[in-house]
Write a protein that holds these residues in place. Structure first.
Motif, short mmCIF file in Angstrom:
data_model
loop_
_atom_site.label_atom_id
_atom_site.label_comp_id
_atom_site.label_asym_id
_atom_site.label_seq_id
_atom_site.Cartn_x
_atom_site.Cartn_y
_atom_site.Cartn_z
N GLN A 21 0.86 -1.18 0.00
CA GLN A 21 0.00 0.00 0.00
C GLN A 21 0.90 1.24 0.00
O GLN A 21 2.06 1.17 0.44
CB GLN A 21 -0.89 0.02 1.25
N LEU A 22 0.32 2.37 -0.44
CA LEU A 22 1.10 3.62 -0.49
C LEU A 22 1.73 3.93 0.88
O LEU A 22 2.89 4.34 0.97
CB LEU A 22 0.21 4.77 -0.95
N SER A 23 0.96 3.70 1.94
CA SER A 23 1.46 4.03 3.29
C SER A 23 2.64 3.13 3.70
O SER A 23 3.35 3.43 4.66
CB SER A 23 0.33 3.88 4.32
N GLU A 24 2.83 2.03 2.97
CA GLU A 24 3.92 1.10 3.31
C GLU A 24 5.17 1.33 2.45
O GLU A 24 6.07 0.50 2.41
CB GLU A 24 3.46 -0.35 3.08
N THR A 25 5.20 2.49 1.75
CA THR A 25 6.31 2.75 0.82
C THR A 25 7.70 2.59 1.47
O THR A 25 8.58 1.96 0.88
CB THR A 25 6.16 4.14 0.17
N PRO A 26 7.90 3.12 2.70
CA PRO A 26 9.24 2.93 3.29
C PRO A 26 9.63 1.45 3.40
O PRO A 26 10.77 1.08 3.13
CB PRO A 26 9.12 3.57 4.68
N GLU A 27 8.65 0.62 3.76
CA GLU A 27 8.92 -0.83 3.87
C GLU A 27 9.28 -1.41 2.51
O GLU A 27 10.20 -2.23 2.37
CB GLU A 27 7.66 -1.50 4.42
N ALA A 28 8.54 -0.95 1.46
CA ALA A 28 8.81 -1.43 0.10
C ALA A 28 10.23 -1.06 -0.32
O ALA A 28 10.95 -1.88 -0.90
CB ALA A 28 7.79 -0.83 -0.87
N VAL A 29 10.64 0.16 -0.01
CA VAL A 29 11.98 0.61 -0.40
C VAL A 29 13.04 -0.18 0.37
O VAL A 29 14.05 -0.59 -0.19
CB VAL A 29 12.14 2.14 -0.19
N HIS A 37 17.52 -8.25 -3.17
CA HIS A 37 17.06 -9.60 -3.48
C HIS A 37 15.58 -9.68 -3.83
O HIS A 37 14.97 -10.75 -3.70
CB HIS A 37 17.39 -10.55 -2.32
N ALA A 38 15.01 -8.55 -4.24
CA ALA A 38 13.62 -8.61 -4.71
C ALA A 38 13.60 -9.45 -5.98
O ALA A 38 14.50 -9.35 -6.82
CB ALA A 38 13.10 -7.21 -4.98
N ARG A 39 12.59 -10.28 -6.13
CA ARG A 39 12.52 -11.15 -7.32
C ARG A 39 11.52 -10.57 -8.30
O ARG A 39 10.34 -10.88 -8.25
CB ARG A 39 12.09 -12.54 -6.90
N GLY A 40 11.98 -9.72 -9.19
CA GLY A 40 11.08 -9.06 -10.13
C GLY A 40 10.69 -7.70 -9.58
O GLY A 40 11.49 -7.04 -8.93
N LYS A 41 9.45 -7.31 -9.81
CA LYS A 41 9.02 -5.95 -9.47
C LYS A 41 8.38 -5.88 -8.09
O LYS A 41 7.73 -6.82 -7.63
CB LYS A 41 8.03 -5.44 -10.51
N VAL A 42 8.55 -4.72 -7.46
CA VAL A 42 7.85 -4.41 -6.21
C VAL A 42 6.87 -3.29 -6.55
O VAL A 42 7.26 -2.25 -7.07
CB VAL A 42 8.86 -3.96 -5.13
N VAL A 43 5.60 -3.53 -6.29
CA VAL A 43 4.55 -2.61 -6.74
C VAL A 43 3.95 -1.87 -5.55
O VAL A 43 3.73 -2.47 -4.49
CB VAL A 43 3.44 -3.41 -7.46
N ILE A 44 3.71 -0.57 -5.74
CA ILE A 44 2.99 0.20 -4.72
C ILE A 44 1.63 0.57 -5.31
O ILE A 44 1.55 1.16 -6.39
CB ILE A 44 3.78 1.47 -4.34
N THR A 45 0.56 0.18 -4.63
CA THR A 45 -0.77 0.49 -5.14
C THR A 45 -1.22 1.84 -4.61
O THR A 45 -1.07 2.13 -3.42
CB THR A 45 -1.80 -0.59 -4.75
N VAL A 46 -1.71 2.67 -5.51
CA VAL A 46 -2.13 4.02 -5.14
C VAL A 46 -3.65 4.10 -5.22
O VAL A 46 -4.22 3.71 -6.25
CB VAL A 46 -1.48 5.06 -6.08
#
Ligand SMILES: NC(=O)c1ccc[n+]([C@@H]2O[C@H](COP(=O)([O-])OP(=O)(O)OC[C@H]3O[C@@H](n4cnc5c(N)ncnc54)[C@H](OP(=O)(O)O)[C@@H]3O)[C@@H](O)[C@H]2O)c1
Length: 139
Positions: free
Chosen positions: A115-123, A130-139
């Motif tokens: 989720q957008l609010s979880e962006t710091p965690e995504a980064v 070691h991300a496997r492919g894409k990491v998506v943030i839903t807006v």
């Protein structure tokens, strides 16, 4: 996962050094990892081409650029060739990718969705390298 998107042959870099297998390639597209231009050269045919995209680096001064600079100094002196690659944002390219995805010709690999609010965690997850492919943030 890599086989599922079309690779014929997969090497686990944690078990085997692809630059020391004795196999030589016409083209190496170096997307990740820390292998030096010297190591990559070992795995190229005499007129083979290295395309370094970036990747991690031990370079103390200029990070991954360190490896690119070394490659630019080395390759004019040897028989193999070097091509630099820089991704550019382009509406035309995105439209082409959209067409290919809609036609089912390519399938993006999505590792995690945040989720957008979880962006710091995504980064933070991306920064593990070691991300496997894409990491998506839903807006
Ligand atoms: N030239 C350009 O225009 C351009 C544009 C965008 C990105 N880049 C560069 O392209 C690279 C990939 O970007 P990205 O966003 O996909 O990065 P990323 O999310 O950090 O890539 C993660 C992937 O790299 C693999 N990996 C990590 N260390 C490796 C190693 N030593 N050998 C082989 N594979 C390794 C991981 O597999 P495991 O989990 O199995 O380790 C994982 O699948 C980055 O270095 C980035 O700087 C260049």
């Amino acid at each position: 996962m890599v086989r599922s998107i079309g690779a014929d042959h997969v090497i686990d870099y944690t078990r085997e050094d692809p630059t020391r297998s004795g196999q030589r390639y016409d083209l190496l597209f170096q997307l990740a990892g820390t292998r030096s231009p010297w190591d990559c050269r070992r795995a190229l045919t005499p007129r083979g081409m290295l395309i370094p995209s970036s990747g991690e680096s031990d370079g103390r001064w200029i990070g991954p650029l360190d490896r690119l600079v070394k490659a630019m100094v080395l390759f004019p002196l040897v028989s193999q060739r070097l091509a630099l690659f820089e991704a550019k944002q382009s509406g035309d390219d995105l439209r082409l990718l959209q067409e290919l995805i809609e036609a089912g010709k390519i399938a993006p690999v999505i590792d995690r969705t945040y989720q957008l609010s979880e962006t710091p965690e995504a980064v933070r997850y991306l920064e593990t390298g070691h991300a496997r492919g894409k990491v998506v943030i839903t807006v």
